[in-house]
Design a protein around this motif. Structure first.
Motif, PDB file in Angstrom:
ATOM      1  N   ARG A 273     -43.086   7.345 -29.084  1.00 31.93           N
ATOM      2  CA  ARG A 273     -43.572   7.865 -30.448  1.00 31.93           C
ATOM      3  C   ARG A 273     -43.483   9.536 -30.101  1.00 31.93           C
ATOM      4  O   ARG A 273     -44.598   9.474 -28.979  1.00 31.93           O
ATOM      5  CB  ARG A 273     -44.686   7.273 -29.960  1.00 31.93           C
TER       6      ARG A 273
ATOM      7  N   SER B  24     -42.571   1.410 -23.781  1.00 32.88           N
ATOM      8  CA  SER B  24     -43.216   2.543 -24.864  1.00 32.88           C
ATOM      9  C   SER B  24     -43.812   3.650 -23.882  1.00 32.88           C
ATOM     10  O   SER B  24     -44.155   3.748 -23.070  1.00 32.88           O
ATOM     11  CB  SER B  24     -44.911   1.732 -25.498  1.00 32.88           C
TER      12      SER B  24
ATOM     13  N   GLU C 274     -35.970  -3.037 -24.556  1.00 34.76           N
ATOM     14  CA  GLU C 274     -36.281  -1.521 -24.945  1.00 34.76           C
ATOM     15  C   GLU C 274     -36.874  -0.715 -25.389  1.00 34.76           C
ATOM     16  O   GLU C 274     -37.807  -0.531 -24.536  1.00 34.76           O
ATOM     17  CB  GLU C 274     -36.782  -2.120 -27.821  1.00 34.76           C
TER      18      GLU C 274
ATOM     19  N   THR D 276     -43.393  -6.216 -31.070  1.00 35.77           N
ATOM     20  CA  THR D 276     -43.041  -5.666 -29.647  1.00 35.77           C
ATOM     21  C   THR D 276     -43.241  -6.279 -28.801  1.00 35.77           C
ATOM     22  O   THR D 276     -43.551  -7.054 -28.971  1.00 35.77           O
ATOM     23  CB  THR D 276     -44.300  -4.891 -29.291  1.00 35.77           C
TER      24      THR D 276
ATOM     25  N   ASN E  94     -40.738  -4.433 -23.281  1.00 33.70           N
ATOM     26  CA  ASN E  94     -40.280  -3.547 -23.895  1.00 33.70           C
ATOM     27  C   ASN E  94     -41.075  -2.024 -23.510  1.00 33.70           C
ATOM     28  O   ASN E  94     -42.369  -2.266 -22.609  1.00 33.70           O
ATOM     29  CB  ASN E  94     -40.468  -2.906 -25.355  1.00 33.70           C
TER      30      ASN E  94
ATOM     31  N   HIS F 170     -39.450   2.344 -26.954  1.00 32.42           N
ATOM     32  CA  HIS F 170     -39.903   2.563 -28.193  1.00 32.42           C
ATOM     33  C   HIS F 170     -40.586   4.117 -27.633  1.00 32.42           C
ATOM     34  O   HIS F 170     -41.246   4.160 -27.090  1.00 32.42           O
ATOM     35  CB  HIS F 170     -41.107   1.772 -28.437  1.00 32.42           C
TER      36      HIS F 170
ATOM     37  N   THR G 287     -42.185  -3.071 -36.397  1.00 33.87           N
ATOM     38  CA  THR G 287     -41.451  -3.642 -34.392  1.00 33.87           C
ATOM     39  C   THR G 287     -42.558  -4.226 -34.638  1.00 33.87           C
ATOM     40  O   THR G 287     -43.485  -4.577 -33.857  1.00 33.87           O
ATOM     41  CB  THR G 287     -41.990  -2.480 -33.835  1.00 33.87           C
TER      42      THR G 287
ATOM     43  N   ILE H 172     -41.284   5.239 -33.044  1.00 37.49           N
ATOM     44  CA  ILE H 172     -41.565   4.252 -33.459  1.00 37.49           C
ATOM     45  C   ILE H 172     -42.471   5.798 -34.545  1.00 37.49           C
ATOM     46  O   ILE H 172     -42.386   6.281 -34.114  1.00 37.49           O
ATOM     47  CB  ILE H 172     -42.745   4.211 -33.153  1.00 37.49           C
TER      48      ILE H 172
END
Length: 162
Positions: A122, A65, A118, A59, A63, A120, A57, A150
């Motif tokens: 997890r 997270s 974006e 980053t 972005n 992302h 990825t 992710i």
């Protein structure tokens, strides 16, 4: 084709030969049926599958997270970077983030797909789908078009493009 009815002058002994001609005829008919029917049954759709094991990825600072896990009592816990947020705060932060990025670009008409931030995510392996699905829905509802996950590659695997 000849047919044997027995030898002349011999006793009436039952014939012990099996006539295989009807068996061969049936097998040939079945073979022809299967040769015609099999191509009709097998239908394939030509598709091109990606040949990437996994991609690292990239980053960017813009972005978002998100980390999603579950509390011991079963409630969803969503973290924006390292700050825990509830669903209302997640919606408010996402709207503020997207509005600020659009204003920085000079308006929606100046935004390109590369400029769009974006998300992302997890997600913990033991997190129920409702937690992750609700977060994805919230972020898409706000207007984030790129939402990705992710994951951790298997141990010892290096990123390789095939």
């Amino acid at each position: 084709m000849a047919m044997s009815v027995g030898s002349e002058g011999a006793d009436d002994v039952p014939m012990s030969d099996i006539n295989t001609t009807p068996l061969v005829d049936v097998m040939l008919v079945l073979l022809i049926i299967f040769l015609i029917a099999i191509p009709v049954v097998i239908q394939t759709v030509p598709i091109e599958l990606p040949k990437v094991a996994f991609e690292p990825t990239t980053t960017k600072p813009e972005n978002v997270s998100l980390s999603i896990t579950t509390d011991p009592d079963g409630r969803c816990a969503v973290y924006w970077n390292l700050t825990r947020v509830n669903s209302g705060e997640l919606l408010d932060r996402a709207v503020a983030k997207l509005t600020a990025d659009i204003a920085k670009a000079g308006g929606v008409e100046n935004m390109t797909p590369e400029d769009m931030p974006e998300v992302h995510i997890r997600g913990d392996i033991n997190t129920p789908y409702r937690c992750i699905g609700g977060t994805v829905y919230t972020m898409q509802r706000v207007g984030f078009a790129k939402v990705g996950f992710i994951s951790e590659p298997p141990p010892g695997m290096t990123p390789v493009r095939l």
